[in-house]
Write an enzyme that holds these catalytic residues in place. Structure first.
Site, PDB file in Angstrom:
ATOM      1  N   TRP A 272       0.826  -1.211   0.000  1.00 17.53           N
ATOM      2  CA  TRP A 272       0.000   0.000   0.000  1.00 17.53           C
ATOM      3  C   TRP A 272       0.859   1.259   0.000  1.00 17.53           C
ATOM      4  O   TRP A 272       0.411   2.339   0.344  1.00 17.53           O
ATOM      5  CB  TRP A 272      -0.917   0.014   1.217  1.00 17.53           C
ATOM      6  CG  TRP A 272      -1.593  -1.301   1.424  1.00 17.53           C
ATOM      7  CD1 TRP A 272      -1.412  -2.157   2.470  1.00 17.53           C
ATOM      8  CD2 TRP A 272      -2.540  -1.933   0.566  1.00 17.53           C
ATOM      9  NE1 TRP A 272      -2.177  -3.281   2.301  1.00 17.53           N
ATOM     10  CE2 TRP A 272      -2.878  -3.166   1.141  1.00 17.53           C
ATOM     11  CE3 TRP A 272      -3.121  -1.587  -0.657  1.00 17.53           C
ATOM     12  CZ2 TRP A 272      -3.783  -4.050   0.553  1.00 17.53           C
ATOM     13  CZ3 TRP A 272      -4.009  -2.465  -1.247  1.00 17.53           C
ATOM     14  CH2 TRP A 272      -4.337  -3.673  -0.645  1.00 17.53           C
ATOM     15  N   GLU A 387      17.786   9.595  -9.894  1.00 12.41           N
ATOM     16  CA  GLU A 387      18.779   8.551  -9.667  1.00 12.41           C
ATOM     17  C   GLU A 387      18.102   7.356  -9.005  1.00 12.41           C
ATOM     18  O   GLU A 387      16.883   7.289  -8.891  1.00 12.41           O
ATOM     19  CB  GLU A 387      19.966   9.065  -8.846  1.00 12.41           C
ATOM     20  CG  GLU A 387      19.655  10.095  -7.789  1.00 12.41           C
ATOM     21  CD  GLU A 387      18.858   9.597  -6.613  1.00 12.41           C
ATOM     22  OE1 GLU A 387      19.466   9.111  -5.635  1.00 12.41           O
ATOM     23  OE2 GLU A 387      17.609   9.714  -6.643  1.00 12.41           O
ATOM     24  N   GLU A 390      15.274   7.384  -6.667  1.00 13.64           N
ATOM     25  CA  GLU A 390      14.017   7.873  -7.244  1.00 13.64           C
ATOM     26  C   GLU A 390      13.615   9.238  -6.714  1.00 13.64           C
ATOM     27  O   GLU A 390      12.443   9.538  -6.536  1.00 13.64           O
ATOM     28  CB  GLU A 390      12.888   6.859  -6.996  1.00 13.64           C
ATOM     29  CG  GLU A 390      13.280   5.447  -7.376  1.00 13.64           C
ATOM     30  CD  GLU A 390      12.103   4.560  -7.664  1.00 13.64           C
ATOM     31  OE1 GLU A 390      11.408   4.179  -6.719  1.00 13.64           O
ATOM     32  OE2 GLU A 390      11.878   4.256  -8.847  1.00 13.64           O
TER      33      GLU A 390
END
Length: 500
Positions: A272, A387, A390
């Site tokens: 989630w 990178e 993220e």
């Protein structure tokens, strides 16, 4: 997790359908309510070294009860089976099931009911049924022991409140429609029983989907035989590492979708996205395919000699995920649809290394996949919009390492296809970027050690400038020279810098 069952994936590895399934122990006289998740010490066991068979042992902090649960899935139906043993230190303790589904990757819009079947084969007549209108997914939950005091309600207004107030369910409810539902029921004889959670799509009829599922021992034997057969194909390592080695290989195998070959999701954990209740619609979490993660899985498959799995991984990346311009999405669903929309340049490069490792030198692979990706890297590198963490844009040692290695691999594939111009371009670009790695990413004025080290990322390719960088997730703003990670080791692993 935490002594309970969390996610159950169906119909594929990107769709989580269960937020929480646990048991609740109630003393009806004192109205004391204890849950497995919050009121027990948790232990987990792997019951044999050649199967993904897990057992949870929950011992009450009050020392009044112990619940032992063994999990398998039925190879012949979409069903989870749980063998449950309830050891109560006093005879007046009652056991309830607490089921919070989150069907189709969301807890919203679900409906629940209890249904009665007169011709259910070996299963009891009462069944807890949950449905989701948007995904069409159904669940049927039932037990080898009868259920009484059945309640279908909503999270926050469920039977748990009644148990704490009255010691039992005094207001049963047969139905809850269009919300975040919770189903609760008392197990009539809780000493030892089997729980069945069956999943299925709309249109498969009203009956439980595994009405003729064999007993737990028979199913467990068939389930474990499948894993044991796979483990027999694995290499032998030092005896003290074999169990860990087998477990790692089986985990990787479990993460590959069975209907979409080569599609290994990043992880079945945190489905989630770190949320607590799965109420947001269309949550991706980590049950998506990242090119970078799949490359790492690929290297593991190559290491254990499972070349077929490695081939499937590359096939998925090239045939499903790769975009027309040669790039790859940050991540995607199993049909290639991007979920998050950024671009990470190392994810464009890693498939080129995979193609080289697999000796995919054929003309079709070169023209339709390798050349497009390599040309994209030349045009858009070496800086990256994101990178590997993220978050940040700029010059990343780990990303540049992948780009250089990818271009070198692409150059060899180009040469084998007679495209010397592309081969020369890729090698020339790789050489230029290799010569500038330290200029772009290594500071000589840093605060750590002797001040000479690689940074995690530089926004402008100026590692000595002391530029400020704001890290995501509220981490704060820092001098770029303060932010280091192990990403630079990709330079070593991919042969671009010596280990010393």
């Amino acid at each position: 997790a935490q002594g309970v069952m969390t996610e159950v994936y169906y119909p594929d590895v990107t769709v989580a359908n269960v937020h929480l399934l646990q048991f609740i122990v109630v003393n009806p006289k004192t109205k004391k309510v204890e849950t497995e998740q919050d009121d027990a010490f948790h232990q987990i066991r792997v019951t044999r070294p050649d199967s993904l068979t897990f057992q949870q042992i929950n011992t009450a902090k009050s020392e009044e009860w112990k619940i032992t649960k063994t999990y398998v899935t039925d190879p012949e139906s979409d069903t989870v089976l749980i063998e449950v043993g309830f050891d109560a230190k006093r005879p007046d303790l009652n056991l309830y099931v607490y089921f919070d589904p989150s069907l189709g990757n969301s807890g919203m819009g679900d409906s629940a009911s209890s249904v009665f079947y007169s011709d259910c084969g070996p299963c009891p007549a009462q069944i807890l049924r949950a449905t989701d209108a948007s995904s069409g997914i159904f669940t049927h939950l039932y037990f080898t022991s009868q259920m009484v005091e059945i309640h279908s309600g909503y999270l926050g207004d469920d039977a748990l409140n009644q148990l704490r107030e009255h010691g039992k369910i005094v207001r049963p409810s047969n139905k809850a429609v269009g919300g975040n539902i919770v189903q609760v029921a008392k197990i009539a004889d809780p000493r030892k029983f089997t729980a069945f959670l069956s999943l299925g799509p709309r249109g498969r009829g009203a009956k439980p989907f595994n009405a003729f599922t064999p007993d737990f021992p028979t199913t467990k034997t068939a389930y474990e035989q499948g894993w044991a057969d796979y483990v027999k194909t694995l290499p032998r390592v030092d005896a003290k590492y074999q169990a860990q080695f087998n477990m790692a290989a089986m985990q990787l195998k479990a993460h590959e979708d069975k209907a979409n070959p080569g599609a290994n999701i990043a992880s079945m954990s945190v489905p989630w996205g770190g949320g607590t209740n799965a109420n947001e619609p269309n949550i991706g979490g980590y049950h998506l395919v990242w090119s970078r993660d799949l490359y790492q899985v690929f290297t593991a498959f190559m290491a254990i000699g499972d070349r077929a799995a490695a081939e499937r991984a590359l096939g998925f990346l090239f045939k499903v995920q790769q975009k027309p311009d040669g790039s790859f999405p940050q991540n995607s669903w199993l049909d290639g649809r991007p979920f998050w929309g950024s671009l990470q340049m190392d994810e464009v490069a890693y498939p080129l290394i995979m193609a080289y490792e697999l000796k995919r030198f054929d003309k079709t692979t070169w023209e339709n996949h390798v050349k497009k990706a390599a040309d994209f890297i030349v045009k858009n590198g070496p800086a990256t919009p994101q990178e590997r963490w993220e978050e940040e844009a700029g010059y990343s040692p780990s990303t540049i390492a992948a780009e250089i290695a990818g271009l070198v691999c692409a150059a060899e594939i180009a040469r084998r296809n007679g495209d010397t111009a592309s081969a020369e371009l890729y090698l020339k670009t790789a050489d230029e970027w290799e010569a500038n790695i330290e200029k772009w990413t290594a500071t000589t004025t840093g605060k750590y050690g002797d001040g000479n080290y690689y940074l995690r990322i530089t926004q402008n390719g100026k590692p000595d400038a002391g530029d400020k960088i704001e890290l995501n997730n509220g981490a704060g703003t820092f001098d770029e020279r303060e932010i280091v990670d192990a990403g630079f080791l990709e330079l070593v692993r991919l042969g671009i810098r010596r280990a010393d």
